[in-house]
Design a protein around this motif. Structure first.
Motif, PDB file in Angstrom:
ATOM      1  N   ALA A  54       0.833  -1.209   0.000  1.00  0.00           N
ATOM      2  CA  ALA A  54       0.000   0.000   0.000  1.00  0.00           C
ATOM      3  C   ALA A  54       0.860   1.250   0.000  1.00  0.00           C
ATOM      4  N   LEU A  55       1.934   1.252   0.794  1.00  0.00           N
ATOM      5  CA  LEU A  55       2.841   2.404   0.796  1.00  0.00           C
ATOM      6  C   LEU A  55       3.460   2.620  -0.582  1.00  0.00           C
ATOM      7  N   ASP A  56       3.838   1.539  -1.237  1.00  0.00           N
ATOM      8  CA  ASP A  56       4.439   1.641  -2.563  1.00  0.00           C
ATOM      9  C   ASP A  56       3.457   2.231  -3.570  1.00  0.00           C
ATOM     10  N   ASN A  57       2.209   1.804  -3.513  1.00  0.00           N
ATOM     11  CA  ASN A  57       1.215   2.328  -4.450  1.00  0.00           C
ATOM     12  C   ASN A  57       0.963   3.818  -4.233  1.00  0.00           C
ATOM     13  N   VAL A  58       0.831   4.220  -2.978  1.00  0.00           N
ATOM     14  CA  VAL A  58       0.600   5.636  -2.707  1.00  0.00           C
ATOM     15  C   VAL A  58       1.790   6.469  -3.175  1.00  0.00           C
ATOM     16  N   LEU A  82      -5.710   4.422  -5.366  1.00  0.00           N
ATOM     17  CA  LEU A  82      -5.771   5.014  -4.027  1.00  0.00           C
ATOM     18  C   LEU A  82      -6.851   4.359  -3.173  1.00  0.00           C
ATOM     19  N   GLY A  83      -7.971   3.993  -3.780  1.00  0.00           N
ATOM     20  CA  GLY A  83      -9.030   3.336  -3.016  1.00  0.00           C
ATOM     21  C   GLY A  83      -8.558   2.031  -2.405  1.00  0.00           C
ATOM     22  N   ARG A 132      -2.899   9.885   5.079  1.00  0.00           N
ATOM     23  CA  ARG A 132      -3.278  11.285   4.882  1.00  0.00           C
ATOM     24  C   ARG A 132      -2.980  11.743   3.457  1.00  0.00           C
ATOM     25  N   ASP A 133      -1.838  11.340   2.922  1.00  0.00           N
ATOM     26  CA  ASP A 133      -1.489  11.733   1.555  1.00  0.00           C
ATOM     27  C   ASP A 133      -2.483  11.164   0.546  1.00  0.00           C
ATOM     28  N   ALA A 134      -2.810   9.892   0.712  1.00  0.00           N
ATOM     29  CA  ALA A 134      -3.752   9.258  -0.213  1.00  0.00           C
ATOM     30  C   ALA A 134      -5.120   9.910  -0.123  1.00  0.00           C
ATOM     31  N   LEU A 135      -5.558  10.215   1.100  1.00  0.00           N
ATOM     32  CA  LEU A 135      -6.871  10.829   1.271  1.00  0.00           C
ATOM     33  C   LEU A 135      -6.905  12.237   0.668  1.00  0.00           C
ATOM     34  N   VAL A 166     -16.086   6.890  -4.405  1.00  0.00           N
ATOM     35  CA  VAL A 166     -15.138   6.207  -3.528  1.00  0.00           C
ATOM     36  C   VAL A 166     -15.047   6.928  -2.190  1.00  0.00           C
ATOM     37  N   VAL A 167     -15.042   8.252  -2.199  1.00  0.00           N
ATOM     38  CA  VAL A 167     -15.029   9.009  -0.941  1.00  0.00           C
ATOM     39  C   VAL A 167     -16.256   8.659  -0.109  1.00  0.00           C
TER      40      VAL A 167
END
Length: 756
Positions: A566-570, A594-595, A626-629, A645-646
């Motif tokens: 997940a960190l890599d994708n963000v 991101l979702g 926080r960055d992804a959101l 998605v939100v």
């Protein structure tokens, strides 16, 4: 024949001072005018005749009774309203006046007939010259020396005057139609026919994002794509003819913008259309402005390309529209194709259309429709033999290359859409006997020339090869973990085997494919393709463990692995964060990636990470969350899929945000942090079921769904439905039209699709 003596042809003998003489009967007129003939009255034979002159009528003589009556009807004299004060003289005054009149006529959907006037509110005009005196000409019937050619010439002259005065355009078939009425509907597969002005108004914002110049009715110029394109009256109305009707179509300059954007920003990721062949067919279509029945699928392909371009670059604020961007073009395309999709009589162009139609529905967040359309494309590829290359005995190298590109694009698009929806895919690997396309640059390919040399830097087929391997991995994941027969066999061993297979291909084979050129600076296309490949592979590995992570019963090794992915994708998506607020075609993939990452990070942040040895990663998970959101919020400003998605994550994001805020004040162990977690925390996570229709409330019949169900998606539903009361009568009324019903939010009563 009337035997009464005409009062105009009788000599009176009772005049004072004149001798009594015998009354002389006047001669019969050789021919009666149209008015006298209809009234069955005696005609003097003059032009105009005595009766018409006394009654103030226009007088016509014609061998063709119907045509003459039409002329007389259209040119009845009426009282003309006083014109408004004339504008200051300018070079474009005449064009401005004509454009204003046309706009007024087209914007009045229910014109009211005026006294002695036409239904568009304009007074009828005379066919005769506008000077005060009216010269009486010898009638065609009374002039014995007049020939048929002379009479026909006079009729043609009157018709030309009528056309000029009444703004009537002559169609290619020779019929007469008003220019403002060229968008009348027609029946059959091409039944939908929206007005051009509506397209211009609805697509103004999108054209601005594509770089289209602003349009002004009085000064709009039509630049031709090809020097062979004629400048005709039909072309000036931004239309194209199919059969007996005209269809809305972009101007040649706008069409060029659409095509350029399509091949620069869309085909590198779905390379199923050859640019040279497409442009050649497009120029030929614009040169004649007429589409033959054999090219209906190609016209539909053009329309769906317009719709995809519009939805990818749209930056309309929420609430400003009630339908997805490009929906007008999409409806035109779907109506044109009609039953061809299910008749089995399609061609490669129809398959190309179906691919892009499915992709438009994906971007419009319509999973059911997208799944069905890509399924039709799969079955049609079998009917045309695209899955078996040994059957292509009569194909040229160009045709073989394009068939390979089309088939493999269907293949990975079908795998992606099917797995996103949690449903079986349409093409099995055992049914495929076809090679992959050579890595050559599409712009160098010409249909009538040999294939060019390999081009590893510019070819989009490198990315296609990666997506083919990704699609094969999707098939393995579905067959071993998510298929109905494999439901009892899901265990840690199967997950580990599939994860190792994905990781092995990512680490051993993917580096050999030069997605990023080594000898030059990568272009934006290279960077996006690289991000797409790696985030999709990471997303697939996360999908293997989604249920375990949502259950919050994962161990330390599983949590660390999913957290790293997940960190890599963000981090990969952050490199493209500037695209979030602009008209970028990359925004939809950013939303999907991101979702999936936010879901995994949320499962980590709501647990006591110290208990599984991950306390050292807590800060990294919080910052990435926080960055992804923040990026997702930026995407949701303009992108409907991001807003959905939100809404899906609203409940769980509120909980995680509360936890993170309180953790900034005190550490977890010192402040009784376990009380921060709701008792039903695992029920707040979306996408618990792979098939979105099996989620809470989402599997109900469409007519029985209620708005404002789980996932907090009432806001998105209100945006699409236009109300927030969840009235089922709205759904029942909308079901009268299939596509209108499809415009309802797919997430009503549950969550949407976690697109991959």
């Amino acid at each position: 024949m009337n035997h009464e003596t005409s009062p105009y042809g009788r000599v009176e003998d009772d005049t004072p001072g004149s001798p009594k003489r015998k009354k002389v009967r006047a001669k019969y007129a050789p021919k009666a005018c149209v008015s006298c003939r209809r009234s069955k009255l005696k005609c003097s034979g003059e032009n105009p005749c005595g009766r018409c002159s006394d009654n103030g009528k226009r007088c016509f003589y014609s061998e063709d009774q119907t045509a003459a009556e039409a002329l007389q009807h259209l040119s009845r004299p009426t009282a003309v309203q006083p014109p408004p004060p004339p504008p200051p003289p300018s070079a474009s005054a005449g064009a401005t006046t004509a454009a204003t009149a046309a706009a007024t006529a087209n914007t009045n959907p229910n014109p009211t007939p005026t006294p002695n006037g036409s239904s568009n509110g304009l007074a009828r005009r005379s066919l005769l010259p506008r000077h005060g005196s009216m010269d009486r000409r010898t009638s065609d019937a009374s002039a014995l020396g007049s020939s048929l050619e002379a009479r026909m010439a006079r009729m043609e002259g009157m018709m030309e005057v009528l056309i000029q005065e009444r703004s009537i355009a002559t169609t290619p078939r020779g019929s007469i139609e008003r220019e403002e009425a060229f968008v009348d509907g027609f029946h059959g597969d091409t039944a939908l026919h929206p007005p051009i002005e509506a397209f211009s108004a609805n697509l103004a914002a999108v054209r601005q994002q594509l770089g289209f110049p602003p349009e002004y009715p009085e000064a709009r110029t039509r630049q031709s794509i090809s020097v062979a394109s004629p400048s005709s009256s039909i072309e000036s109305t931004s239309s194209i003819r199919l059969g007996a009707r005209n269809l809305a179509f972009p101007t040649p300059a706008d069409y060029q913008k659409y095509v350029d954007y399509f091949f620069s920003s869309m085909t590198p990721y779905y390379p199923c259309v050859n640019e040279a062949e497409f442009r050649t067919r497009g120029e030929a279509m614009l040169a004649t402005r007429v589409v033959s029945p054999n090219d209906v699928s190609f016209l539909a392909l053009n329309y769906v390309i317009f719709s995809c371009s519009d939805i990818l670059v749209d930056t309309t604020h929420p609430g400003a529209i009630s339908k997805p961007p490009g929906w007008q073009w999409f409806q035109l395309a779907d109506q044109l194709v009609g039953k061809r999709k299910v008749s089995g009589r399609g061609d490669l162009t129809l398959i190309q259309f179906l691919i892009w139609e499915a992709l438009y529905l994906v971007c419009a967040d319509k999973p059911n429709a997208a799944y069905n359309v890509i399924g039709i494309a799969c079955r049609l590829s079998f009917q045309l033999g695209l899955h078996q290359q040994s059957c292509w005995s009569n194909c040229s190298p160009f045709q073989i290359h394009m068939r390979q590109r089309i088939f493999w694009t269907i293949y990975f698009a079908d795998r992606r859409i099917s797995l996103s929806c949690g449903r079986p895919y349409g093409i099995r690997d055992l049914d495929i006997d076809i090679g992959e396309p050579t890595w050559i640059f599409d712009k160098d390919i010409q249909p009538d020339q040999p294939l060019p040399q390999r081009d590893l830097i510019r070819s989009a087929n490198l990315y296609l090869s990666c997506m083919v391997q990704w699609g094969k991995l999707i098939g393995d994941v579905w067959d071993r973990m998510f298929a109905a027969a494999a439901a009892q066999g899901m265990d840690g061993e199967s997950t580990a085997i599939l994860d190792a297979k994905i990781k092995h291909w990512t680490e051993m084979y993917l580096p050999a494919i030069p997605l990023l050129p080594k000898d030059q600076t990568p272009e934006i296309r290279h960077q996006r393709q690289h991000t797409l490949v790696y985030t999709r592979l990471n997303h697939l590995r996360l999908l293997l463990r989604r249920r375990t992570m949502i259950s919050l019963r994962y161990d330390g090794s599983t949590g660390r692995l999913c957290g790293d992915l997940a960190l890599d994708n963000v981090q990969l998506i952050k490199a493209h964060s500037t695209d979030a607020k602009g008209p970028s075609s990359f925004r939809f993939h950013m939303t999907a990636s991101l979702g999936g990452s936010i879901l995994i990070l949320a499962t980590l942040l709501v647990r006591d990470l110290a208990s599984i040895g991950l306390q050292d990663q807590q800060q990294a998970y919080a910052e990435s969350f926080r960055d992804a959101l923040a990026i997702l919020q930026d995407l949701s400003i303009y992108l409907q899929a991001a807003r959905r998605v939100v809404d899906d994550f609203r409940d769980i994001v509120n909980v995680v945000t509360t936890i993170l805020n309180q953790q900034q004040v005190a550490s977890r162990g010192q402040d009784g942090a376990p009380s921060l977690f709701p008792a039903n925390i695992d029920d707040l996570f979306p996408y618990g079921a792979l098939d979105f229709a099996q989620q809470a409330g989402a599997g109900l019949p469409d007519a029985g769904r209620q708005q404002g169900g789980g996932g907090g998606n009432g806001a998105a539903a209100g945006h699409w439905m236009g109300n927030g009361n969840g009235n089922p009568d709205v759904a029942n009324a909308a079901s009268l039209d299939a596509w209108d019903f499809e415009l309802q939010p797919t997430s009503v009563g549950g969550y949407g699709v976690p697109w991959i």
